[in-house]
Design a protein around this motif. Structure first.
Motif, PDB file in Angstrom:
ATOM      1  N   SER A  90     -40.884 -37.369   6.052  1.00 17.26           N
ATOM      2  CA  SER A  90     -40.124 -36.157   6.320  1.00 17.26           C
ATOM      3  C   SER A  90     -39.093 -36.502   7.388  1.00 17.26           C
ATOM      4  N   SER A 113     -27.000 -34.513   3.615  1.00 17.42           N
ATOM      5  CA  SER A 113     -27.625 -35.397   2.630  1.00 17.42           C
ATOM      6  C   SER A 113     -28.326 -36.492   3.409  1.00 17.42           C
ATOM      7  N   GLY A 123     -32.753 -36.600  -0.505  1.00 16.83           N
ATOM      8  CA  GLY A 123     -32.906 -35.156  -0.400  1.00 16.83           C
ATOM      9  C   GLY A 123     -31.885 -34.514   0.517  1.00 16.83           C
ATOM     10  N   THR A 124     -32.081 -33.223   0.721  1.00 11.71           N
ATOM     11  CA  THR A 124     -31.165 -32.413   1.527  1.00 11.71           C
ATOM     12  C   THR A 124     -31.918 -31.778   2.675  1.00 11.71           C
ATOM     13  N   LEU A 144     -35.820 -31.869   6.156  1.00  6.56           N
ATOM     14  CA  LEU A 144     -35.897 -32.426   4.807  1.00  6.56           C
ATOM     15  C   LEU A 144     -37.286 -32.115   4.266  1.00  6.56           C
ATOM     16  N   SER A 146     -38.304 -32.709   0.987  1.00  6.99           N
ATOM     17  CA  SER A 146     -38.607 -33.377  -0.278  1.00  6.99           C
ATOM     18  C   SER A 146     -39.698 -34.440  -0.160  1.00  6.99           C
ATOM     19  N   PRO A 148     -39.902 -37.879   0.541  1.00 11.62           N
ATOM     20  CA  PRO A 148     -39.705 -39.064  -0.297  1.00 11.62           C
ATOM     21  C   PRO A 148     -40.716 -40.167   0.053  1.00 11.62           C
TER      22      PRO A 148
END
Length: 163
Positions: A90, A113, A123-124, A144, A146, A148
């Motif tokens: 994160s 971004s 992600g954003t 963020l 998302s 990843p």
């Protein structure tokens, strides 16, 4: 000179083209006056068209300049990254946004971004606020969500919204 309409032809032996006078129903008609009025009308129409084009260009340029002024200035940005073994990575981007518009905003947001070391967009990160007053400073945290699997390493500001 001979001048004809659909019914009659008139002979004007002593007149030059554009100088003759026709008499119909006891009304004298000087064709040169019509020609001069027609030319004057065409010139006036041309002037109005040019003025309209110039005014449109001035409005477009002035509107584009006013829209290009920053409404929010962004500074002091920094990204921190955390890892959760169940979720993944994160990232949080912190910074300062200042309302430089001279007016109040009912809503403002910043969007970033976020990229991994290979340059992939992972992600954003987004932060928003309601009621940001004239001259106010906002310390934002864009998160963020998302999560990843690759570590975020860089970010880029992509959008500022201020309404």
């Amino acid at each position: 000179m001979v001048a004809c309409n659909h019914i009659l032809c008139y002979n004007f032996p002593n007149k030059q083209k554009g100088e003759f006078t026709l008499k119909e129903n006891n009304i004298e008609v000087d064709s040169s006056k019509f020609k001069n009025n027609h030319n004057r009308n065409l010139i006036l129409i041309g002037v109005f068209v040019v003025i309209a084009i110039v005014v449109t260009i001035i409005l477009v340029v002035s509107l584009s300049k006013s829209e290009s002024k920053p409404k929010l200035t962004i500074s002091e940005t920094h990204m921190s990254v955390t890892y959760n073994e169940y979720l993944g990575y994160s990232a949080t981007i912190t910074g300062v946004a200042k309302n430089t518009s001279g007016g109040n905003f009912s809503y403002a947001s910043v969007e970033f971004s976020v990229y991994d070391a290979s340059g992939n967009n992972v992600g954003t990160a987004l932060a928003n606020i309601n009621n940001l007053g004239k001259g106010d400073t906002w310390r934002f945290e864009a998160t963020l969500f998302s999560f990843p699997s690759t570590r975020p390493t860089s970010y880029k500001l992509v959008e500022i919204t201020a309404l």
